[in-house]
Design a protein around this motif. Structure first.
Motif, PDB file in Angstrom:
ATOM      1  N   SER A 143       0.817  -1.220   0.000  1.00 45.55           N
ATOM      2  CA  SER A 143       0.000   0.000   0.000  1.00 45.55           C
ATOM      3  C   SER A 143       0.844   1.261   0.000  1.00 45.55           C
ATOM      4  O   SER A 143       0.342   2.349  -0.288  1.00 45.55           O
ATOM      5  N   GLN A 144       2.123   1.130   0.371  1.00 46.63           N
ATOM      6  CA  GLN A 144       3.046   2.255   0.484  1.00 46.63           C
ATOM      7  C   GLN A 144       2.508   3.337   1.414  1.00 46.63           C
ATOM      8  O   GLN A 144       2.700   4.535   1.182  1.00 46.63           O
ATOM      9  N   ARG A 145       1.860   2.929   2.499  1.00 40.07           N
ATOM     10  CA  ARG A 145       1.314   3.901   3.453  1.00 40.07           C
ATOM     11  C   ARG A 145       2.426   4.729   4.092  1.00 40.07           C
ATOM     12  O   ARG A 145       2.181   5.825   4.575  1.00 40.07           O
ATOM     13  N   TRP A 146       3.638   4.184   4.135  1.00 43.82           N
ATOM     14  CA  TRP A 146       4.781   4.950   4.646  1.00 43.82           C
ATOM     15  C   TRP A 146       5.792   5.231   3.528  1.00 43.82           C
ATOM     16  O   TRP A 146       6.978   5.424   3.766  1.00 43.82           O
ATOM     17  N   GLY A 147       5.317   5.262   2.287  1.00 42.97           N
ATOM     18  CA  GLY A 147       6.204   5.470   1.154  1.00 42.97           C
ATOM     19  C   GLY A 147       6.911   4.171   0.780  1.00 42.97           C
ATOM     20  O   GLY A 147       6.474   3.069   1.115  1.00 42.97           O
ATOM     21  N   ARG A 148       8.020   4.300   0.080  1.00 45.12           N
ATOM     22  CA  ARG A 148       8.772   3.123  -0.328  1.00 45.12           C
ATOM     23  C   ARG A 148       9.409   2.452   0.887  1.00 45.12           C
ATOM     24  O   ARG A 148       9.848   3.123   1.816  1.00 45.12           O
ATOM     25  N   THR A 149       9.466   1.129   0.861  1.00 48.01           N
ATOM     26  CA  THR A 149      10.192   0.396   1.904  1.00 48.01           C
ATOM     27  C   THR A 149      11.666   0.380   1.528  1.00 48.01           C
ATOM     28  O   THR A 149      12.044  -0.095   0.456  1.00 48.01           O
ATOM     29  N   LEU A 150      12.491   0.884   2.426  1.00 49.50           N
ATOM     30  CA  LEU A 150      13.911   1.051   2.148  1.00 49.50           C
ATOM     31  C   LEU A 150      14.765  -0.039   2.772  1.00 49.50           C
ATOM     32  O   LEU A 150      15.793  -0.424   2.225  1.00 49.50           O
ATOM     33  N   VAL A 151      14.332  -0.514   3.950  1.00 50.56           N
ATOM     34  CA  VAL A 151      15.107  -1.502   4.701  1.00 50.56           C
ATOM     35  C   VAL A 151      14.162  -2.533   5.301  1.00 50.56           C
ATOM     36  O   VAL A 151      13.061  -2.194   5.743  1.00 50.56           O
ATOM     37  N   LEU A 152      14.598  -3.777   5.288  1.00 53.43           N
ATOM     38  CA  LEU A 152      13.890  -4.861   5.960  1.00 53.43           C
ATOM     39  C   LEU A 152      14.879  -5.506   6.926  1.00 53.43           C
ATOM     40  O   LEU A 152      16.008  -5.820   6.537  1.00 53.43           O
ATOM     41  N   HIS A 153      14.462  -5.652   8.193  1.00 52.39           N
ATOM     42  CA  HIS A 153      15.294  -6.336   9.186  1.00 52.39           C
ATOM     43  C   HIS A 153      14.605  -7.656   9.547  1.00 52.39           C
ATOM     44  O   HIS A 153      13.447  -7.644   9.974  1.00 52.39           O
ATOM     45  N   GLN A 154      15.308  -8.771   9.413  1.00 51.22           N
ATOM     46  CA  GLN A 154      14.725 -10.080   9.725  1.00 51.22           C
ATOM     47  C   GLN A 154      15.579 -10.783  10.783  1.00 51.22           C
ATOM     48  O   GLN A 154      16.812 -10.814  10.678  1.00 51.22           O
TER      49      GLN A 154
END
Length: 341
Positions: A143-154
């Motif tokens: 949905s990009q509610r916070w804009g583009r996702t830049l980082v994913l931490h797993q």
């Protein structure tokens, strides 16, 4: 529609869990056969769940059993290629626990064999795609509610690994493979490069085993994914994921708290309590949904969820990860044609 008559290959911890799932809480399925080289264990399990279940010591005998309409493979990855090809030759739908196979060449062989058929038959057991929190997070990212996702931490931690043959490479191939699929699926793009960093190992690791491991994925869009896999954490089974966007973030896997976001209309909270001991409890709902979706799709003549090309993409990324583990260098990932993120 008639029930889907399912045979389960491999009755270790995961296979036994699936046997009980199919026998007791999967609609539209009938467990008709089990196979395992340990015939005694297979017989005991079959007796525990039903009266008319065939028991085979040879998995290929189960695949050839005319009573079997579909196969759930919970056998070791080293034997998947032969078993998958046998299922494809008979035209049987397959739910194959990860990994698809042990190397890129054999994964490509399976994908090519499936492409020659009238329709796809393989679903790969990346169950996190069916976990409600993961599904919600993917929807939020999309949905990009916070804009583009830049980082994913797993984060992926196990209480311990009792198998004395569990080596450093297996942390990549058998554990990190889940993070590989999640990164591709959550972000909807491919991993282009991998680098594995080995900190000082825990004193609980076997001699020569690099545990924990920190792995960095570079994604096609330029996003970066950080992964911690720690298989002897001694705390419990913890799987968490945080997506960081341009103007907000979301975390899943916080025990007891559901999804947690930093979006302006949400508030967070603290937690204190029990950490589950293993994956069967943490992802019980996901496994139930995964197997039910597979059964429903097989009865329709369809495949849902991750397919063989996703399994190949994961194998390619993990192979690059094992090379990086060996050298310490950044390794580019060959791209699987037509993979479905």
């Amino acid at each position: 529609m008639s029930p889907l008559r399912v045979g389960v290959v491999g009755v270790g911890v995961m296979g036994a869990d699936h046997v009980h799932r199919l026998a007791t809480r999967t609609a539209g399925a009938e467990l008709v056969a089990v196979a395992d080289p340990d015939r005694g264990r297979a017989q005991a399990l079959a007796a525990d769940v039903g009266d008319a279940i065939s028991v085979h010591a040879d998995p290929l005998e189960l695949v050839a059993d005319e009573r079997v309409d579909a196969v759930l493979l919970a056998s070791p990855g080293a034997v998947h290629t032969e078993q998958l090809l046998a299922c494809l030759e008979r035209g049987l739908p397959v739910l194959c626990e990860k990994p698809l196979t042990m190397d890129a060449e054999s994964s490509e062989q399976v994908v090519r064999a499936e492409q020659e058929l009238a329709r796809p038959l393989i679903q790969v057991g990346f169950m996190r795609r069916f976990d409600p929190e993961y599904a919600e997070l993917r929807s939020m990212i999309g949905s990009q509610r916070w804009g583009r996702t830049l980082v994913l931490h797993q984060i992926h931690r196990n209480l311990s690994v009792p198998n004395p043959r569990f080596r450093s490479e297996m942390i990549v191939r058998d554990s990190l493979v889940h993070e590989v699929d999640c990164a591709r699926w959550l972000l909807g793009e491919e991993i282009t490069a991998v680098q594995v960093i080995a900190p000082a190992p825990t004193s609980h690791a076997l001699e020569g085993v690099a545990d924990p491991q920190i792995t960095i994925f570079e994604m096609a869009s330029g996003a970066v994914v950080t992964n911690e896999v720690f298989v002897n954490s001694r705390t419990g089974y913890e799987v968490r994921c945080e997506a960081v966007g341009e103007s907000g973030s979301a975390i899943i896997g916080r025990p007891g708290s559901g999804i947690y976001t930093t979006a302006v209309d949400e508030t967070g909270g603290g937690w204190g309590g029990r950490i589950v001991p293993d994956y069967r409890e943490r992802f019980a709902r996901a496994y139930d949904l995964e197997v039910q979706a597979w059964v429903d799709a097989a009865r329709r003549g369809d495949v849902v969820g991750p397919g063989s090309r996703d399994g190949l993409a994961a194998t390619l990324a993990c192979s690059a990860g094992m090379e990086s583990l060996r050298t310490g260098a950044r390794v580019e990932v060959p791209q699987a044609p037509l993979a479905r993120c």
